[in-house]
Design a protein around this motif. Structure first.
Motif, PDB file in Angstrom:
ATOM      1  N   LEU A  89       0.930  -0.852   0.070  1.00 26.88           N
ATOM      2  CA  LEU A  89      -0.402  -0.278  -0.073  1.00 26.88           C
ATOM      3  C   LEU A  89       0.897   1.145   0.176  1.00 26.88           C
ATOM      4  O   LEU A  89       0.751   2.413  -0.543  1.00 26.88           O
ATOM      5  CB  LEU A  89      -0.416   0.135   1.109  1.00 26.88           C
ATOM      6  CG  LEU A  89      -2.050  -0.431   1.454  1.00 26.88           C
ATOM      7  CD1 LEU A  89      -3.002  -0.513   2.525  1.00 26.88           C
ATOM      8  CD2 LEU A  89      -3.142  -0.448   0.201  1.00 26.88           C
ATOM      9  N   ARG A  95       3.800   5.755  -5.615  1.00 28.67           N
ATOM     10  CA  ARG A  95       3.207   5.922  -6.673  1.00 28.67           C
ATOM     11  C   ARG A  95       1.963   6.569  -7.290  1.00 28.67           C
ATOM     12  O   ARG A  95       2.103   7.566  -8.486  1.00 28.67           O
ATOM     13  CB  ARG A  95       2.330   4.559  -7.228  1.00 28.67           C
ATOM     14  CG  ARG A  95       3.133   4.201  -9.073  1.00 28.67           C
ATOM     15  CD  ARG A  95       2.602   2.793  -9.289  1.00 28.67           C
ATOM     16  NE  ARG A  95       1.307   2.493  -8.849  1.00 28.67           N
ATOM     17  CZ  ARG A  95       0.556   2.119  -9.844  1.00 28.67           C
ATOM     18  NH1 ARG A  95      -0.096   3.327  -9.913  1.00 28.67           N
ATOM     19  NH2 ARG A  95      -0.524   2.204  -8.607  1.00 28.67           N
ATOM     20  N   GLY A 130       5.784   2.773 -13.601  1.00 29.78           N
ATOM     21  CA  GLY A 130       4.847   2.179 -12.629  1.00 29.78           C
ATOM     22  C   GLY A 130       4.090   0.872 -13.301  1.00 29.78           C
ATOM     23  O   GLY A 130       3.583   0.384 -11.968  1.00 29.78           O
ATOM     24  N   ALA A 131       3.018   1.363 -14.478  1.00 27.92           N
ATOM     25  CA  ALA A 131       1.917   1.029 -14.732  1.00 27.92           C
ATOM     26  C   ALA A 131       2.769  -1.304 -15.188  1.00 27.92           C
ATOM     27  O   ALA A 131       1.715  -1.813 -14.804  1.00 27.92           O
ATOM     28  CB  ALA A 131       2.116   1.271 -15.913  1.00 27.92           C
ATOM     29  N   LEU A 132       4.403  -0.780 -15.314  1.00 29.30           N
ATOM     30  CA  LEU A 132       4.531  -2.248 -15.702  1.00 29.30           C
ATOM     31  C   LEU A 132       4.059  -2.816 -14.192  1.00 29.30           C
ATOM     32  O   LEU A 132       4.810  -4.390 -14.392  1.00 29.30           O
ATOM     33  CB  LEU A 132       5.900  -2.309 -16.048  1.00 29.30           C
ATOM     34  CG  LEU A 132       5.296  -1.645 -17.115  1.00 29.30           C
ATOM     35  CD1 LEU A 132       6.992  -1.272 -17.986  1.00 29.30           C
ATOM     36  CD2 LEU A 132       4.821  -2.333 -18.410  1.00 29.30           C
ATOM     37  N   GLU A 133       4.376  -2.647 -12.922  1.00 30.22           N
ATOM     38  CA  GLU A 133       4.452  -3.474 -11.965  1.00 30.22           C
ATOM     39  C   GLU A 133       3.775  -4.220 -11.794  1.00 30.22           C
ATOM     40  O   GLU A 133       2.270  -4.148 -12.009  1.00 30.22           O
ATOM     41  CB  GLU A 133       4.569  -2.481 -10.963  1.00 30.22           C
ATOM     42  CG  GLU A 133       5.870  -2.288 -10.283  1.00 30.22           C
ATOM     43  CD  GLU A 133       6.068  -0.976  -9.445  1.00 30.22           C
ATOM     44  OE1 GLU A 133       5.416  -0.786  -8.814  1.00 30.22           O
ATOM     45  OE2 GLU A 133       6.850   0.118  -9.462  1.00 30.22           O
ATOM     46  N   GLU A 134       3.609  -4.966 -11.067  1.00 24.43           N
ATOM     47  CA  GLU A 134       2.457  -6.073 -10.875  1.00 24.43           C
ATOM     48  C   GLU A 134       1.828  -6.025  -9.539  1.00 24.43           C
ATOM     49  O   GLU A 134       0.889  -7.237  -9.103  1.00 24.43           O
ATOM     50  CB  GLU A 134       3.318  -7.269 -10.966  1.00 24.43           C
ATOM     51  CG  GLU A 134       4.085  -8.001  -9.821  1.00 24.43           C
ATOM     52  CD  GLU A 134       3.662 -10.317 -10.096  1.00 24.43           C
ATOM     53  OE1 GLU A 134       3.197  -9.862  -9.318  1.00 24.43           O
ATOM     54  OE2 GLU A 134       5.528  -9.921 -10.210  1.00 24.43           O
ATOM     55  N   THR A 135       2.054  -5.100  -9.294  1.00 22.66           N
ATOM     56  CA  THR A 135       1.171  -4.602  -7.611  1.00 22.66           C
ATOM     57  C   THR A 135      -0.461  -4.117  -7.839  1.00 22.66           C
ATOM     58  O   THR A 135      -0.675  -3.501  -8.452  1.00 22.66           O
ATOM     59  CB  THR A 135       1.505  -3.144  -7.252  1.00 22.66           C
ATOM     60  OG1 THR A 135       3.131  -3.122  -7.946  1.00 22.66           O
ATOM     61  CG2 THR A 135       1.870  -3.279  -5.700  1.00 22.66           C
ATOM     62  N   ARG A 136      -0.693  -5.637  -7.727  1.00 19.64           N
ATOM     63  CA  ARG A 136      -2.773  -5.785  -7.974  1.00 19.64           C
ATOM     64  C   ARG A 136      -2.778  -4.309  -6.686  1.00 19.64           C
ATOM     65  O   ARG A 136      -2.713  -4.945  -5.297  1.00 19.64           O
ATOM     66  CB  ARG A 136      -2.974  -6.587  -7.841  1.00 19.64           C
ATOM     67  CG  ARG A 136      -4.549  -7.173  -7.954  1.00 19.64           C
ATOM     68  CD  ARG A 136      -5.024  -8.285  -8.588  1.00 19.64           C
ATOM     69  NE  ARG A 136      -6.289  -8.614  -8.302  1.00 19.64           N
ATOM     70  CZ  ARG A 136      -6.662  -7.067  -9.946  1.00 19.64           C
ATOM     71  NH1 ARG A 136      -6.126  -6.644 -10.282  1.00 19.64           N
ATOM     72  NH2 ARG A 136      -8.096  -7.486 -10.456  1.00 19.64           N
ATOM     73  N   GLN A 137      -3.831  -3.749  -6.819  1.00 28.77           N
ATOM     74  CA  GLN A 137      -4.251  -2.139  -5.926  1.00 28.77           C
ATOM     75  C   GLN A 137      -6.038  -2.263  -5.472  1.00 28.77           C
ATOM     76  O   GLN A 137      -6.482  -2.348  -6.854  1.00 28.77           O
ATOM     77  CB  GLN A 137      -3.480  -1.452  -6.152  1.00 28.77           C
ATOM     78  CG  GLN A 137      -3.318  -0.554  -5.076  1.00 28.77           C
ATOM     79  CD  GLN A 137      -3.510  -1.411  -3.448  1.00 28.77           C
ATOM     80  OE1 GLN A 137      -4.098  -1.591  -3.407  1.00 28.77           O
ATOM     81  NE2 GLN A 137      -2.198  -1.631  -3.293  1.00 28.77           N
ATOM     82  N   ALA A 138      -6.196  -2.273  -4.566  1.00 29.18           N
ATOM     83  CA  ALA A 138      -7.472  -1.685  -3.900  1.00 29.18           C
ATOM     84  C   ALA A 138      -7.566  -0.211  -4.634  1.00 29.18           C
ATOM     85  O   ALA A 138      -7.461   0.439  -4.995  1.00 29.18           O
ATOM     86  CB  ALA A 138      -5.939  -0.127  -2.818  1.00 29.18           C
TER      87      ALA A 138
END
Lengths: 148, 148
Positions: A89, A95, A130-138
């Motif tokens: 988070l 980001r 950032g958009a390539l990161e695989e951090t699925r988000q909130a």
DNA sequence: CTGCCACTTCAAGCCGACTTGAGGTCAAGC
DNA sequence: GCTTGACCTCAAGTCGGCTTGAAGTGGCAG
């Protein structure tokens, strides 16, 4: 302890009755019994729902949460997982802060084409990365279609 | 100006070729022509894609973005909409901050049941309230299934 | 006792953003 | 000139989180 009918839980939690049935099916909440066909809930279901709301806000899927407090009754949550989510988070927050600054810059900057502005290009690059990161988000729940 | 083949754009942007075709279909990007059947892109498509990435990160839908820069070629974006999105993001950021603190508290707090901790209950209440907001939000793209 | 209507179940539908698969085309290297 | 394989199109599938609709049940006010 107060017994609540599904409509009451719905009203108090702000969730649709269909959502509550769905959550029950998924093992996120449980009714304490039935009155005829009708579910009867204990007041503690509201705490549970608040917990679910927190989890959703944190980006946990319903499934993950079901696994987290399925075992017995009490949450029995993996503290590491929580801390991990919190870290995630915090990364997301940073980001989004950058994105926000990017938007404000784009809104304010008078350059004919943003593409010519080095500041903007820099921010853009960061967003692209950032958009390539695989951090699925909130994501906040989609607006409730409030029944007329 | 460099001409790029779809595979090259894919590689440079980090998006799948199928996504690029999809974006073109949605009017988010355009090829400068064809070579036989094959799309030929100009290098500026990469800027466009970066812009799309920023927009996605900000929580704009593909449709919204298509409307934003559909008209001619250049973005021609509503500055008010951008500022509005930025405000929304800032609210989200504050909410996520609270959620993160909530998670960390839950991870650290040794109380047998979190429900007995007043701090936690307060945070929970805030999350529950936040979850009712209709602020649709910024989700990072799901992890790319990288083809073997 | 009757009728209403809030509840029930179950299957199917919806949304957004893509991905996948089948079947087809064609530029380029041998 | 032929093969190859990267590209093409179009329709359908996927995923999560619900909602919707049809058809049924049964508690309770009158």
């Amino acid at each position: 302890m107060r017994e609540l009918d599904i409509a009451e839980v719905a009203q108090r939690s702000g969730l649709a009755a269909s959502t509550l049935r769905y959550y029950e099916e998924k093992g996120l909440i449980a009714s304490i019994g039935r009155h005829g066909l009708r579910r009867v809930f204990g007041a503690e279901v509201l705490d549970r729902l608040a917990l679910v709301a927190l989890g959703r806000a944190a980006g946990f899927s319903l499934e993950e949460m079901a696994r987290m407090f399925a075992p017995d009754g009490r949450p029995r949550i993996d503290r590491g997982a929580l801390a991990g989510k919190a870290d995630e988070l915090d990364r997301t927050i940073r980001r989004l802060g950058a994105v926000s600054r990017g938007l404000r810059h784009a809104a304010a900057c008078k350059a004919p084409s943003h593409m010519e502005c080095p500041t903007f290009r820099r921010i853009l690059k960061a967003a692209a990365a950032g958009a390539l990161e695989e951090t699925r988000q909130a994501k906040t729940p989609r607006p409730r279609r409030v029944p007329a």
